[in-house]
Design a protein around this motif. Structure first.
Motif, PDB file in Angstrom:
ATOM      1  N   LEU A  11      11.789  21.620  -7.786  1.00 17.29           N
ATOM      2  CA  LEU A  11      13.066  22.281  -7.531  1.00 17.29           C
ATOM      3  C   LEU A  11      13.030  22.916  -6.154  1.00 17.29           C
ATOM      4  CD1 LEU A  11      15.806  23.401  -8.533  1.00 17.29           C
ATOM      5  CD2 LEU A  11      14.527  25.343  -9.469  1.00 17.29           C
ATOM      6  N   VAL A  12      14.043  22.670  -5.371  1.00 16.60           N
ATOM      7  CA  VAL A  12      14.093  23.202  -4.014  1.00 16.60           C
ATOM      8  C   VAL A  12      15.527  23.565  -3.676  1.00 16.60           C
ATOM      9  CG1 VAL A  12      14.365  20.914  -2.976  1.00 16.60           C
ATOM     10  CG2 VAL A  12      13.343  22.757  -1.631  1.00 16.60           C
ATOM     11  N   GLN A  13      15.691  24.547  -2.822  1.00 15.13           N
ATOM     12  CA  GLN A  13      17.026  24.946  -2.387  1.00 15.13           C
ATOM     13  C   GLN A  13      17.537  24.001  -1.308  1.00 15.13           C
ATOM     14  OE1 GLN A  13      16.712  29.041  -1.174  1.00 15.13           O
ATOM     15  NE2 GLN A  13      17.013  29.780  -3.261  1.00 15.13           N
ATOM     16  N   PRO A  14      18.825  23.913  -1.151  1.00 15.09           N
ATOM     17  CA  PRO A  14      19.374  23.096  -0.050  1.00 15.09           C
ATOM     18  C   PRO A  14      18.782  23.535   1.282  1.00 15.09           C
ATOM     19  CG  PRO A  14      21.129  23.773  -1.528  1.00 15.09           C
ATOM     20  CD  PRO A  14      19.896  24.510  -1.970  1.00 15.09           C
ATOM     21  N   GLY A  15      18.450  22.531   2.099  1.00 15.93           N
ATOM     22  CA  GLY A  15      17.798  22.808   3.374  1.00 15.93           C
ATOM     23  C   GLY A  15      16.292  22.858   3.300  1.00 15.93           C
ATOM     24  N   GLY A  16      15.758  22.850   2.097  1.00 15.49           N
ATOM     25  CA  GLY A  16      14.319  22.912   1.916  1.00 15.49           C
ATOM     26  C   GLY A  16      13.649  21.560   2.070  1.00 15.49           C
ATOM     27  N   SER A  17      12.334  21.566   1.840  1.00 16.79           N
ATOM     28  CA  SER A  17      11.532  20.363   2.028  1.00 16.79           C
ATOM     29  C   SER A  17      10.612  20.130   0.835  1.00 16.79           C
ATOM     30  CB  SER A  17      10.663  20.504   3.293  1.00 16.79           C
ATOM     31  OG  SER A  17      11.453  20.635   4.446  1.00 16.79           O
ATOM     32  N   LEU A  18      10.318  18.870   0.621  1.00 18.44           N
ATOM     33  CA  LEU A  18       9.320  18.447  -0.357  1.00 18.44           C
ATOM     34  C   LEU A  18       8.601  17.235   0.219  1.00 18.44           C
ATOM     35  CD1 LEU A  18      11.243  18.536  -3.782  1.00 18.44           C
ATOM     36  CD2 LEU A  18       9.368  20.052  -3.107  1.00 18.44           C
ATOM     37  N   ARG A  19       7.358  17.041  -0.229  1.00 26.96           N
ATOM     38  CA  ARG A  19       6.643  15.831   0.114  1.00 26.96           C
ATOM     39  C   ARG A  19       6.191  15.139  -1.160  1.00 26.96           C
ATOM     40  NH1 ARG A  19       1.067  14.649   3.498  1.00 26.96           N
ATOM     41  NH2 ARG A  19       0.122  15.537   1.616  1.00 26.96           N
ATOM     42  N   LEU A  20       6.654  13.918  -1.331  1.00 26.15           N
ATOM     43  CA  LEU A  20       6.245  13.101  -2.461  1.00 26.15           C
ATOM     44  C   LEU A  20       5.044  12.261  -2.071  1.00 26.15           C
ATOM     45  CD1 LEU A  20       9.717  11.814  -3.727  1.00 26.15           C
ATOM     46  CD2 LEU A  20       8.552  13.972  -4.232  1.00 26.15           C
ATOM     47  N   SER A  21       4.142  12.095  -3.027  1.00 32.70           N
ATOM     48  CA  SER A  21       2.970  11.254  -2.824  1.00 32.70           C
ATOM     49  C   SER A  21       2.920  10.170  -3.885  1.00 32.70           C
ATOM     50  CB  SER A  21       1.688  12.094  -2.924  1.00 32.70           C
ATOM     51  OG  SER A  21       1.664  13.115  -1.958  1.00 32.70           O
ATOM     52  N   CYS A  22       2.427   9.025  -3.499  1.00 37.01           N
ATOM     53  CA  CYS A  22       2.248   7.917  -4.429  1.00 37.01           C
ATOM     54  C   CYS A  22       0.852   7.349  -4.188  1.00 37.01           C
ATOM     55  CB  CYS A  22       3.311   6.859  -4.221  1.00 37.01           C
ATOM     56  SG  CYS A  22       3.190   5.440  -5.339  1.00 37.01           S
ATOM     57  N   THR A  23      -0.028   7.536  -5.152  1.00 36.57           N
ATOM     58  CA  THR A  23      -1.407   7.088  -5.022  1.00 36.57           C
ATOM     59  C   THR A  23      -1.636   5.864  -5.888  1.00 36.57           C
ATOM     60  OG1 THR A  23      -2.163   9.332  -4.546  1.00 36.57           O
ATOM     61  CG2 THR A  23      -3.825   7.749  -5.282  1.00 36.57           C
ATOM     62  N   ALA A  24      -2.188   4.851  -5.267  1.00 38.91           N
ATOM     63  CA  ALA A  24      -2.434   3.581  -5.952  1.00 38.91           C
ATOM     64  C   ALA A  24      -3.862   3.497  -6.476  1.00 38.91           C
ATOM     65  CB  ALA A  24      -2.157   2.420  -5.007  1.00 38.91           C
ATOM     66  N   SER A  25      -4.018   2.682  -7.504  1.00 39.64           N
ATOM     67  CA  SER A  25      -5.338   2.528  -8.127  1.00 39.64           C
ATOM     68  C   SER A  25      -6.233   1.575  -7.345  1.00 39.64           C
ATOM     69  CB  SER A  25      -5.179   2.022  -9.567  1.00 39.64           C
ATOM     70  OG  SER A  25      -4.473   0.787  -9.582  1.00 39.64           O
ATOM     71  N   ARG A  26      -5.684   0.964  -6.332  1.00 38.87           N
ATOM     72  CA  ARG A  26      -6.488   0.100  -5.476  1.00 38.87           C
ATOM     73  C   ARG A  26      -5.970   0.219  -4.052  1.00 38.87           C
ATOM     74  NH1 ARG A  26      -4.055  -5.998  -6.691  1.00 38.87           N
ATOM     75  NH2 ARG A  26      -3.400  -6.172  -4.534  1.00 38.87           N
ATOM     76  N   SER A  27      -6.631  -0.422  -3.138  1.00 38.31           N
ATOM     77  CA  SER A  27      -6.284  -0.327  -1.734  1.00 38.31           C
ATOM     78  C   SER A  27      -4.841  -0.739  -1.479  1.00 38.31           C
ATOM     79  CB  SER A  27      -7.218  -1.211  -0.914  1.00 38.31           C
ATOM     80  OG  SER A  27      -6.798  -1.236   0.428  1.00 38.31           O
ATOM     81  N   ILE A  28      -4.180   0.046  -0.644  1.00 34.34           N
ATOM     82  CA  ILE A  28      -2.816  -0.311  -0.248  1.00 34.34           C
ATOM     83  C   ILE A  28      -2.803  -1.089   1.060  1.00 34.34           C
ATOM     84  CG2 ILE A  28      -1.813   1.672  -1.432  1.00 34.34           C
ATOM     85  CD1 ILE A  28      -1.490   3.008   1.330  1.00 34.34           C
ATOM     86  N   PHE A  29      -3.976  -1.359   1.592  1.00 33.88           N
ATOM     87  CA  PHE A  29      -4.048  -2.006   2.906  1.00 33.88           C
ATOM     88  C   PHE A  29      -3.328  -3.340   2.911  1.00 33.88           C
ATOM     89  CE2 PHE A  29      -5.638  -2.675   7.051  1.00 33.88           C
ATOM     90  CZ  PHE A  29      -5.992  -4.008   7.148  1.00 33.88           C
ATOM     91  N   GLY A  30      -3.452  -4.103   1.824  1.00 34.72           N
ATOM     92  CA  GLY A  30      -2.859  -5.429   1.801  1.00 34.72           C
ATOM     93  C   GLY A  30      -1.471  -5.498   1.197  1.00 34.72           C
ATOM     94  N   MET A  31      -0.899  -4.350   0.907  1.00 31.01           N
ATOM     95  CA  MET A  31       0.420  -4.352   0.284  1.00 31.01           C
ATOM     96  C   MET A  31       1.474  -4.826   1.273  1.00 31.01           C
ATOM     97  SD  MET A  31       0.145  -3.480  -2.802  1.00 31.01           S
ATOM     98  CE  MET A  31      -1.106  -2.719  -3.868  1.00 31.01           C
ATOM     99  N   LYS A  32       2.274  -5.778   0.847  1.00 30.05           N
ATOM    100  CA  LYS A  32       3.322  -6.293   1.729  1.00 30.05           C
ATOM    101  C   LYS A  32       4.456  -5.302   1.898  1.00 30.05           C
ATOM    102  CE  LYS A  32       2.352 -11.167   1.023  1.00 30.05           C
ATOM    103  NZ  LYS A  32       1.712 -11.246   2.343  1.00 30.05           N
ATOM    104  N   ILE A  33       4.715  -4.528   0.860  1.00 33.43           N
ATOM    105  CA  ILE A  33       5.794  -3.551   0.947  1.00 33.43           C
ATOM    106  C   ILE A  33       5.431  -2.334   0.106  1.00 33.43           C
ATOM    107  CG2 ILE A  33       7.172  -4.365  -1.001  1.00 33.43           C
ATOM    108  CD1 ILE A  33       8.674  -3.524   2.399  1.00 33.43           C
ATOM    109  N   MET A  34       5.745  -1.180   0.628  1.00 30.58           N
ATOM    110  CA  MET A  34       5.633   0.073  -0.108  1.00 30.58           C
ATOM    111  C   MET A  34       6.949   0.803   0.077  1.00 30.58           C
ATOM    112  SD  MET A  34       1.772   1.120   0.913  1.00 30.58           S
ATOM    113  CE  MET A  34       2.040   0.618   2.595  1.00 30.58           C
TER     114      MET A  34
END
Length: 115
Positions: A11-34
């Motif tokens: 929950l955040v107020q208007p004008g505020g900031s958040l950072r979402l994270s998405c952690t994969a179970s394997r390397s993302i190096f070869g991912m064609k799209i994220m």
């Protein structure tokens, strides 16, 4: 098979900031799209931003200049930095990756912008 774990919503107020994270179970190096998508009740899912294996980035018009997608290959994680959040950014945010033909989704994280 790739498992994705999201975090960072809240929950955040208007004008505020958040950072979402998405952690994969394997390397993302070869991912064609994220990518990050979002869903609000009664509306179709929207593509928010994506980054491909060449580092090319796309942003939806409604987040340009406010959101930033990035990746950290060493941590198998990619991010969505969301600044200057607006009421209309309220949604469930889902991360998505594709190493090729198949695609995988995170469980979703709720972002609520409210005063």
């Amino acid at each position: 098979q790739v498992q994705l774990v999201e975090s960072g919503g809240g929950l955040v107020q208007p004008g505020g900031s958040l950072r979402l994270s998405c952690t994969a179970s394997r390397s993302i190096f070869g991912m064609k799209i994220m990518a990050w998508h979002r869903q609000t009740p009664g509306r179709e899912s929207e593509l928010v931003a994506d980054i491909n294996q060449d580092g090319n980035i796309y942003y939806a018009d409604f987040v340009k200049g406010r959101f930033t997608i990035s990746r950290d290959n060493a941590k198998n994680t990619f991010y969505l930095q969301m600044n200057n959040l607006k009421f209309e950014d309220t949604a469930i945010y889902y991360c998505h990756v594709s190493p090729g033909v198949a695609g995988y989704w995170g469980q979703g994280t709720q972002v609520t912008v409210s005063s």
